[in-house]
Structures are given as C-alpha cells and as structure tokens.
Write a protein that holds these residues in place. Structure first.
Motif, PDB file in Angstrom:
ATOM      1  N   LEU A   5      -2.082 -37.113 -62.527  1.00 26.58           N
ATOM      2  CA  LEU A   5      -2.364 -37.150 -63.971  1.00 26.58           C
ATOM      3  C   LEU A   5      -3.775 -36.645 -64.240  1.00 26.58           C
ATOM      4  CD1 LEU A   5      -1.549 -37.851 -66.839  1.00 26.58           C
ATOM      5  CD2 LEU A   5      -2.294 -40.190 -66.401  1.00 26.58           C
ATOM      6  N   LEU A   6      -4.720 -37.047 -63.422  1.00 29.57           N
ATOM      7  CA  LEU A   6      -6.091 -36.571 -63.595  1.00 29.57           C
ATOM      8  C   LEU A   6      -6.183 -35.059 -63.453  1.00 29.57           C
ATOM      9  CD1 LEU A   6      -8.115 -39.335 -61.718  1.00 29.57           C
ATOM     10  CD2 LEU A   6      -7.959 -38.946 -64.165  1.00 29.57           C
ATOM     11  N   VAL A   7      -5.467 -34.508 -62.523  1.00 23.60           N
ATOM     12  CA  VAL A   7      -5.459 -33.039 -62.335  1.00 23.60           C
ATOM     13  C   VAL A   7      -4.873 -32.370 -63.566  1.00 23.60           C
ATOM     14  CG1 VAL A   7      -4.418 -31.158 -60.980  1.00 23.60           C
ATOM     15  CG2 VAL A   7      -5.394 -33.146 -59.820  1.00 23.60           C
ATOM     16  N   ARG A   8      -3.805 -32.931 -64.088  1.00 21.51           N
ATOM     17  CA  ARG A   8      -3.168 -32.343 -65.275  1.00 21.51           C
ATOM     18  C   ARG A   8      -4.087 -32.461 -66.500  1.00 21.51           C
ATOM     19  NH1 ARG A   8       3.161 -34.154 -64.528  1.00 21.51           N
ATOM     20  NH2 ARG A   8       3.433 -33.078 -62.542  1.00 21.51           N
ATOM     21  N   LEU A   9      -4.772 -33.595 -66.629  1.00 19.35           N
ATOM     22  CA  LEU A   9      -5.717 -33.751 -67.737  1.00 19.35           C
ATOM     23  C   LEU A   9      -6.870 -32.757 -67.618  1.00 19.35           C
ATOM     24  CD1 LEU A   9      -5.889 -37.625 -68.120  1.00 19.35           C
ATOM     25  CD2 LEU A   9      -5.062 -35.995 -69.820  1.00 19.35           C
ATOM     26  N   ARG A  10      -7.368 -32.559 -66.399  1.00 21.66           N
ATOM     27  CA  ARG A  10      -8.446 -31.588 -66.192  1.00 21.66           C
ATOM     28  C   ARG A  10      -7.968 -30.177 -66.541  1.00 21.66           C
ATOM     29  NH1 ARG A  10      -9.233 -30.040 -60.957  1.00 21.66           N
ATOM     30  NH2 ARG A  10      -8.889 -32.167 -60.287  1.00 21.66           N
ATOM     31  N   ASP A  11      -6.738 -29.840 -66.155  1.00 17.23           N
ATOM     32  CA  ASP A  11      -6.186 -28.522 -66.504  1.00 17.23           C
ATOM     33  C   ASP A  11      -6.056 -28.362 -68.024  1.00 17.23           C
ATOM     34  OD1 ASP A  11      -6.008 -27.846 -63.840  1.00 17.23           O
ATOM     35  OD2 ASP A  11      -3.857 -28.322 -63.673  1.00 17.23           O
ATOM     36  N   LEU A  12      -5.606 -29.419 -68.675  1.00 17.16           N
ATOM     37  CA  LEU A  12      -5.471 -29.379 -70.139  1.00 17.16           C
ATOM     38  C   LEU A  12      -6.826 -29.158 -70.800  1.00 17.16           C
ATOM     39  CD1 LEU A  12      -3.909 -29.749 -72.796  1.00 17.16           C
ATOM     40  CD2 LEU A  12      -4.246 -32.215 -72.539  1.00 17.16           C
ATOM     41  N   LEU A  13      -7.832 -29.904 -70.375  1.00 19.25           N
ATOM     42  CA  LEU A  13      -9.171 -29.733 -70.949  1.00 19.25           C
ATOM     43  C   LEU A  13      -9.714 -28.337 -70.679  1.00 19.25           C
ATOM     44  CD1 LEU A  13     -10.786 -33.193 -70.199  1.00 19.25           C
ATOM     45  CD2 LEU A  13     -10.090 -32.278 -72.408  1.00 19.25           C
ATOM     46  N   SER A  14      -9.477 -27.828 -69.498  1.00 19.76           N
ATOM     47  CA  SER A  14      -9.925 -26.471 -69.161  1.00 19.76           C
ATOM     48  C   SER A  14      -9.257 -25.441 -70.073  1.00 19.76           C
ATOM     49  CB  SER A  14      -9.619 -26.183 -67.696  1.00 19.76           C
ATOM     50  OG  SER A  14      -9.925 -24.850 -67.389  1.00 19.76           O
ATOM     51  N   ASN A  15      -7.960 -25.606 -70.302  1.00 19.08           N
ATOM     52  CA  ASN A  15      -7.236 -24.676 -71.183  1.00 19.08           C
ATOM     53  C   ASN A  15      -7.708 -24.788 -72.635  1.00 19.08           C
ATOM     54  OD1 ASN A  15      -5.701 -23.645 -69.066  1.00 19.08           O
ATOM     55  ND2 ASN A  15      -4.091 -25.181 -69.317  1.00 19.08           N
ATOM     56  N   LEU A  16      -8.007 -26.008 -73.060  1.00 22.43           N
ATOM     57  CA  LEU A  16      -8.540 -26.198 -74.416  1.00 22.43           C
ATOM     58  C   LEU A  16      -9.908 -25.531 -74.566  1.00 22.43           C
ATOM     59  CD1 LEU A  16      -7.546 -29.896 -75.134  1.00 22.43           C
ATOM     60  CD2 LEU A  16      -6.796 -27.885 -76.411  1.00 22.43           C
ATOM     61  N   ILE A  17     -10.732 -25.647 -73.541  1.00 21.54           N
ATOM     62  CA  ILE A  17     -12.047 -24.996 -73.576  1.00 21.54           C
ATOM     63  C   ILE A  17     -11.892 -23.480 -73.638  1.00 21.54           C
ATOM     64  CG2 ILE A  17     -14.117 -24.551 -72.173  1.00 21.54           C
ATOM     65  CD1 ILE A  17     -13.911 -27.507 -71.258  1.00 21.54           C
ATOM     66  N   ASP A  18     -10.953 -22.943 -72.885  1.00 24.11           N
ATOM     67  CA  ASP A  18     -10.718 -21.487 -72.915  1.00 24.11           C
ATOM     68  C   ASP A  18     -10.284 -21.031 -74.309  1.00 24.11           C
ATOM     69  OD1 ASP A  18     -11.358 -21.364 -70.237  1.00 24.11           O
ATOM     70  OD2 ASP A  18      -9.256 -21.341 -69.545  1.00 24.11           O
ATOM     71  N   ALA A  19      -9.382 -21.781 -74.939  1.00 22.17           N
ATOM     72  CA  ALA A  19      -8.930 -21.432 -76.289  1.00 22.17           C
ATOM     73  C   ALA A  19     -10.083 -21.541 -77.284  1.00 22.17           C
ATOM     74  CB  ALA A  19      -7.777 -22.336 -76.715  1.00 22.17           C
TER      75      ALA A  19
END
Length: 180
Positions: A5-19
């Motif tokens: 879950l932590l990995v998925r949350l980190r990926d989500l935050l990374s994608n949000l930052i990119d957008a």
C-alpha cells in the motif's frame, strides 16, 4: 499499513506531482499555433490517466473487501479526522490545482489589505479635514466674539462721548449752535 500500500501511495503521489508540473509549466501559444496546446493537452491527459490508474490501485489495496486487515484499515481511514487546512486546499473550486488556488488566495488577501489601507488613509484624511474645519470654526467664533466685544467697546465709548457732548451742550447753552 502494508508495504504494498505504501508503494502504491508513493506512486500515486509521484503521478500527481507529475500532473501538477505539467499544469504549472503550461506553454504559452505564439500567434495561431495551436500545436503547442495540443501536445501539452495530450501529455496532461496521459498523466491524468496514469493518476487514475494509480488511484484505482490504491483504492483496491486499501478499501478492498479481502481480509480483516483491509477492514481495519478501511475503518481507520474513514474515521480519520482531516485537518481543516487540507480540506480548504482540497475545496479549491473551478477545477484549479491547490497551488493555483493558494496563489489566488494570497492575491485576494493582498487586494483586501490594499483596500483596507486605502480606506484607512481616506478616513485619516477625513479626520484631518474635519479637525481643520472645527479649528477654523473655533477661530472664526473667537474672531466674531472679539469683533463683538470691540464693537461693544466702540459703542460704549461712542455713547459715552455723546453723553458728554450732550452734557456740554446743556451746560453751554449760551454758545452758538454751530458747535453742536
């Protein structure tokens, strides 16, 4: 929380930052060249699809119906209190990102501050004008009072002179009337 879950949350935050970076660095169009916006829009849409996929992965892991571990996590997440500052950032309206919303709030606050300063300056000027008017009125009243006293003194003096002349006339009635 589990490491997946932590990995998925980190990926989500990374994608949000990119957008967010794509939106922040939105290119200016020069003339009638719409290709710049077409490419930027395409990149933004792809980034948003990546965010949606990441969000679905997080939801599947965090809110899935599999196992009691997820039920506990789901209960914890639904009962967690969200800070007011975070809620205000999320409630940004007009489909703007929170960074733009924050900048708009700062601009609005500065505009209100400038308006309050102008209002304060206007009230200070009004106060000074009223004070000057009252001082002028007091000065005029003092001058009027002095003029009235001077006129009274002159009048008393002239009445006194007339009386003394009248007395002289009565006393010296044998003199010719040309002196009167």
């Amino acid at each position: 929380m589990t490491s997946a879950l932590l990995v998925r949350l980190r990926d989500l935050l990374s994608n949000l930052i990119d957008a967010n970076e794509i939106i922040k660095n939105w290119p200016e169009s020069e003339g009638d060249d719409a290709n710049v916006h077409k490419e930027a829009t395409t990149t933004l849409i792809e980034s948003l699809h990546t965010v949606i996929r990441s969000l679905k992965r997080v939801e599947h892991k965090a809110l899935g119906e599999n196992g009691s571990d997820n039920q506990d996590l789901r209960k914890h997440l639904t009962e967690a209190q969200v800070p007011l500052d975070l809620l205000e950032l999320m409630d940004h309206g007009n489909n703007l990102n929170p960074e733009c919303f924050r900048k708009q709030l700062i601009r609005e606050a500065l505009r209100h501050l400038a308006a309050l300063r102008r209002r304060r300056n206007a009230l200070e000027m009004l106060g000074k004008a009223i004070e000057a008017g009252l001082n002028k009125k007091d000065e005029n009243e003092r001058k009027t009072a002095k003029n009235a006293e001077a006129a009274k003194v002159v009048e008393d003096t002239s009445k006194g002179t007339k009386r003394s002349r009248d007395c002289e006339v009565v006393e010296n009635s044998d003199e010719p009337s040309s002196k009167r």
